[in-house]
Design a protein around this motif. Structure first.
Motif, PDB file in Angstrom:
ATOM      1  N   VAL A 136       0.842  -1.204   0.000  1.00 42.91           N
ATOM      2  CA  VAL A 136       0.000   0.000   0.000  1.00 42.91           C
ATOM      3  C   VAL A 136       0.873   1.249   0.000  1.00 42.91           C
ATOM      4  CG1 VAL A 136      -1.696   1.327   1.326  1.00 42.91           C
ATOM      5  CG2 VAL A 136      -1.941  -1.157   1.120  1.00 42.91           C
ATOM      6  N   GLU A 137       1.862   1.285   0.874  1.00 42.86           N
ATOM      7  CA  GLU A 137       2.720   2.474   0.963  1.00 42.86           C
ATOM      8  C   GLU A 137       3.501   2.705  -0.327  1.00 42.86           C
ATOM      9  OE1 GLU A 137       2.362   4.773   3.314  1.00 42.86           O
ATOM     10  OE2 GLU A 137       0.764   3.413   3.914  1.00 42.86           O
ATOM     11  N   GLN A 138       3.960   1.652  -0.971  1.00 44.03           N
ATOM     12  CA  GLN A 138       4.652   1.798  -2.256  1.00 44.03           C
ATOM     13  C   GLN A 138       3.697   2.321  -3.334  1.00 44.03           C
ATOM     14  OE1 GLN A 138       7.977   1.108  -3.010  1.00 44.03           O
ATOM     15  NE2 GLN A 138       8.327   0.840  -0.822  1.00 44.03           N
ATOM     16  N   LEU A 139       2.474   1.796  -3.357  1.00 48.35           N
ATOM     17  CA  LEU A 139       1.504   2.246  -4.362  1.00 48.35           C
ATOM     18  C   LEU A 139       1.106   3.700  -4.151  1.00 48.35           C
ATOM     19  CD1 LEU A 139      -0.746  -0.897  -4.769  1.00 48.35           C
ATOM     20  CD2 LEU A 139       0.552   0.246  -6.578  1.00 48.35           C
ATOM     21  N   ARG A 140       1.024   4.141  -2.915  1.00 48.26           N
ATOM     22  CA  ARG A 140       0.697   5.552  -2.655  1.00 48.26           C
ATOM     23  C   ARG A 140       1.718   6.471  -3.339  1.00 48.26           C
ATOM     24  NH1 ARG A 140      -3.233   5.948   1.265  1.00 48.26           N
ATOM     25  NH2 ARG A 140      -3.281   4.331   2.857  1.00 48.26           N
ATOM     26  N   THR A 141       2.983   6.114  -3.238  1.00 45.25           N
ATOM     27  CA  THR A 141       4.043   6.917  -3.857  1.00 45.25           C
ATOM     28  C   THR A 141       3.893   6.944  -5.373  1.00 45.25           C
ATOM     29  OG1 THR A 141       5.541   6.367  -2.059  1.00 45.25           O
ATOM     30  CG2 THR A 141       6.552   7.149  -4.094  1.00 45.25           C
ATOM     31  N   VAL A 142       3.629   5.797  -5.968  1.00 48.01           N
ATOM     32  CA  VAL A 142       3.488   5.707  -7.421  1.00 48.01           C
ATOM     33  C   VAL A 142       2.292   6.532  -7.894  1.00 48.01           C
ATOM     34  CG1 VAL A 142       2.968   4.130  -9.336  1.00 48.01           C
ATOM     35  CG2 VAL A 142       4.662   3.483  -7.602  1.00 48.01           C
ATOM     36  N   PHE A 143       1.150   6.366  -7.234  1.00 49.12           N
ATOM     37  CA  PHE A 143      -0.038   7.094  -7.683  1.00 49.12           C
ATOM     38  C   PHE A 143       0.053   8.594  -7.419  1.00 49.12           C
ATOM     39  CE2 PHE A 143      -2.097   2.855  -7.848  1.00 49.12           C
ATOM     40  CZ  PHE A 143      -2.494   2.928  -9.174  1.00 49.12           C
ATOM     41  N   THR A 144       0.761   8.994  -6.396  1.00 50.42           N
ATOM     42  CA  THR A 144       0.990  10.422  -6.178  1.00 50.42           C
ATOM     43  C   THR A 144       1.773  11.010  -7.356  1.00 50.42           C
ATOM     44  OG1 THR A 144       0.894  10.230  -3.783  1.00 50.42           O
ATOM     45  CG2 THR A 144       2.072  12.135  -4.664  1.00 50.42           C
ATOM     46  N   ALA A 145       2.776  10.288  -7.827  1.00 49.21           N
ATOM     47  CA  ALA A 145       3.560  10.758  -8.977  1.00 49.21           C
ATOM     48  C   ALA A 145       2.705  10.870 -10.237  1.00 49.21           C
ATOM     49  CB  ALA A 145       4.742   9.830  -9.226  1.00 49.21           C
ATOM     50  N   LEU A 146       1.635  10.089 -10.311  1.00 49.73           N
ATOM     51  CA  LEU A 146       0.734  10.118 -11.467  1.00 49.73           C
ATOM     52  C   LEU A 146      -0.424  11.101 -11.284  1.00 49.73           C
ATOM     53  CD1 LEU A 146       0.671   6.297 -12.168  1.00 49.73           C
ATOM     54  CD2 LEU A 146       1.722   8.063 -13.595  1.00 49.73           C
ATOM     55  N   HIS A 147      -0.385  11.905 -10.223  1.00 50.99           N
ATOM     56  CA  HIS A 147      -1.418  12.904  -9.937  1.00 50.99           C
ATOM     57  C   HIS A 147      -2.769  12.268  -9.639  1.00 50.99           C
ATOM     58  CE1 HIS A 147       1.041  16.427 -11.328  1.00 50.99           C
ATOM     59  NE2 HIS A 147       1.707  15.413 -11.846  1.00 50.99           N
ATOM     60  N   ALA A 148      -2.750  11.080  -9.047  1.00 47.98           N
ATOM     61  CA  ALA A 148      -3.972  10.427  -8.583  1.00 47.98           C
ATOM     62  C   ALA A 148      -4.060  10.611  -7.070  1.00 47.98           C
ATOM     63  CB  ALA A 148      -3.951   8.943  -8.949  1.00 47.98           C
ATOM     64  N   VAL A 149      -5.240  10.449  -6.519  1.00 52.78           N
ATOM     65  CA  VAL A 149      -5.475  10.641  -5.092  1.00 52.78           C
ATOM     66  C   VAL A 149      -5.755   9.278  -4.463  1.00 52.78           C
ATOM     67  CG1 VAL A 149      -6.951  11.753  -3.375  1.00 52.78           C
ATOM     68  CG2 VAL A 149      -6.482  12.909  -5.542  1.00 52.78           C
ATOM     69  N   THR A 150      -4.894   8.846  -3.544  1.00 55.79           N
ATOM     70  CA  THR A 150      -5.141   7.569  -2.867  1.00 55.79           C
ATOM     71  C   THR A 150      -5.972   7.811  -1.614  1.00 55.79           C
ATOM     72  OG1 THR A 150      -3.041   7.683  -1.658  1.00 55.79           O
ATOM     73  CG2 THR A 150      -3.050   6.447  -3.747  1.00 55.79           C
ATOM     74  N   MET A 151      -6.814   6.852  -1.333  1.00 62.72           N
ATOM     75  CA  MET A 151      -7.682   6.956  -0.168  1.00 62.72           C
ATOM     76  C   MET A 151      -6.879   6.684   1.107  1.00 62.72           C
ATOM     77  SD  MET A 151     -10.467   7.807  -1.579  1.00 62.72           S
ATOM     78  CE  MET A 151      -9.319   8.671  -2.649  1.00 62.72           C
ATOM     79  N   ARG A 152      -7.212   7.414   2.145  1.00 58.11           N
ATOM     80  CA  ARG A 152      -6.536   7.226   3.427  1.00 58.11           C
ATOM     81  C   ARG A 152      -6.771   5.820   3.948  1.00 58.11           C
ATOM     82  NH1 ARG A 152      -7.810   6.645   8.443  1.00 58.11           N
ATOM     83  NH2 ARG A 152      -6.440   7.354  10.094  1.00 58.11           N
ATOM     84  N   ASP A 153      -8.034   5.386   3.949  1.00 62.83           N
ATOM     85  CA  ASP A 153      -8.376   4.058   4.445  1.00 62.83           C
ATOM     86  C   ASP A 153      -8.225   3.034   3.328  1.00 62.83           C
ATOM     87  OD1 ASP A 153      -9.036   4.761   7.129  1.00 62.83           O
ATOM     88  OD2 ASP A 153     -10.903   5.622   6.395  1.00 62.83           O
ATOM     89  N   TRP A 154      -7.825   1.845   3.715  1.00 65.46           N
ATOM     90  CA  TRP A 154      -7.646   0.763   2.759  1.00 65.46           C
ATOM     91  C   TRP A 154      -8.078  -0.534   3.431  1.00 65.46           C
ATOM     92  CZ3 TRP A 154      -3.677  -2.871   3.930  1.00 65.46           C
ATOM     93  CH2 TRP A 154      -2.823  -2.490   4.966  1.00 65.46           C
ATOM     94  N   VAL A 155      -8.193  -1.591   2.634  1.00 66.21           N
ATOM     95  CA  VAL A 155      -8.634  -2.886   3.140  1.00 66.21           C
ATOM     96  C   VAL A 155      -7.442  -3.831   3.140  1.00 66.21           C
ATOM     97  CG1 VAL A 155     -10.216  -4.824   2.803  1.00 66.21           C
ATOM     98  CG2 VAL A 155     -10.947  -2.481   2.224  1.00 66.21           C
ATOM     99  N   GLY A 156      -7.131  -4.382   4.303  1.00 68.53           N
ATOM    100  CA  GLY A 156      -6.010  -5.308   4.424  1.00 68.53           C
ATOM    101  C   GLY A 156      -6.476  -6.690   4.821  1.00 68.53           C
ATOM    102  N   VAL A 157      -5.837  -7.690   4.232  1.00 70.37           N
ATOM    103  CA  VAL A 157      -6.183  -9.083   4.510  1.00 70.37           C
ATOM    104  C   VAL A 157      -4.907  -9.840   4.848  1.00 70.37           C
ATOM    105  CG1 VAL A 157      -7.149 -11.212   3.541  1.00 70.37           C
ATOM    106  CG2 VAL A 157      -8.164  -8.991   2.937  1.00 70.37           C
TER     107      VAL A 157
END
Length: 191
Positions: free
Chosen positions: A121-142
């Motif tokens: 999740v933390e790695q994807l947040r960085t990638v999507f921030t670079a793409l000007h997308a907004v990641t949700m604060r809450d996420w679902v973990g299993v």
């Protein structure tokens, strides 16, 4: 704002043989489809014949994937955690689109053994921030090895905590999705 359903694409981010991503993704999509404010589509990376290396010209599967990203108002990426990150197949696919991700929200459903996919999740947040997308604060973990999995450890069970996490993430995704869709309609995004 309109009552028009939000087009949410659930991206199945693993292409490994024997993966659990497709069952976790199907489980999540079933729950998301219970909401009448969302139109949910599943996009499975395993169904694309992407090239092994990045070509000079985009291939038809690359263009088809980018078109799917472009058509969506919001995304939920379903990903395993591999070696404290997310799969290379997912990064490759994400990189096939650029402008198509901009000013759109991204939710994440992650799974792993012990960490519930936290590092992915933390790695994807960085990638999507670079793409000007907004990641949700809450996420679902299993946690695949924890309580709340079926007997084969392949499909999550509906625990109260998981259902609350899904509701929180989808509420945020729907709010951001409607706001950003309206914003893109009123004024093109400037990157």
């Amino acid at each position: 704002m309109t009552d028009e359903p939000l087009n949410v694409t659930v991206i199945i981010g693993s292409t490994r043989a024997g993966r659990v991503c497709d069952t976790v993704g199907a489980w999540f999509a079933e729950r998301a489809r219970l909401r009448d404010d969302l139109a949910v589509e599943v996009l499975d990376l395993a169904s694309y014949a992407f090239p092994a290396s990045y070509p000079e010209q985009a291939t038809p599967p690359m263009r088809q994937f980018a078109a799917g990203v472009s058509a969506a108002d919001a995304f939920v990426v379903v990903t395993p955690e591999y070696n404290r990150s997310f799969p290379a197949s997912l990064k490759q696919a994400i990189d096939y689109a650029y402008d198509e991700w901009q000013a759109k929200p991204v939710g994440i459903v992650a799974y792993g053994s012990g960490s519930c996919g936290h590092y992915a999740v933390e790695q994807l947040r960085t990638v999507f921030t670079a793409l000007h997308a907004v990641t949700m604060r809450d996420w679902v973990g299993v946690d695949l090895l924890g309580a709340g999995m079926d007997e084969g450890c392949r499909r999550p069970c509906d625990t109260d905590d998981r259902l609350r996490a899904i509701a929180a993430m989808l509420d945020q995704l729907a709010w951001w999705g409607r706001a950003l869709r309206e914003g893109r309609r009123n004024q093109p995004y400037v990157s």
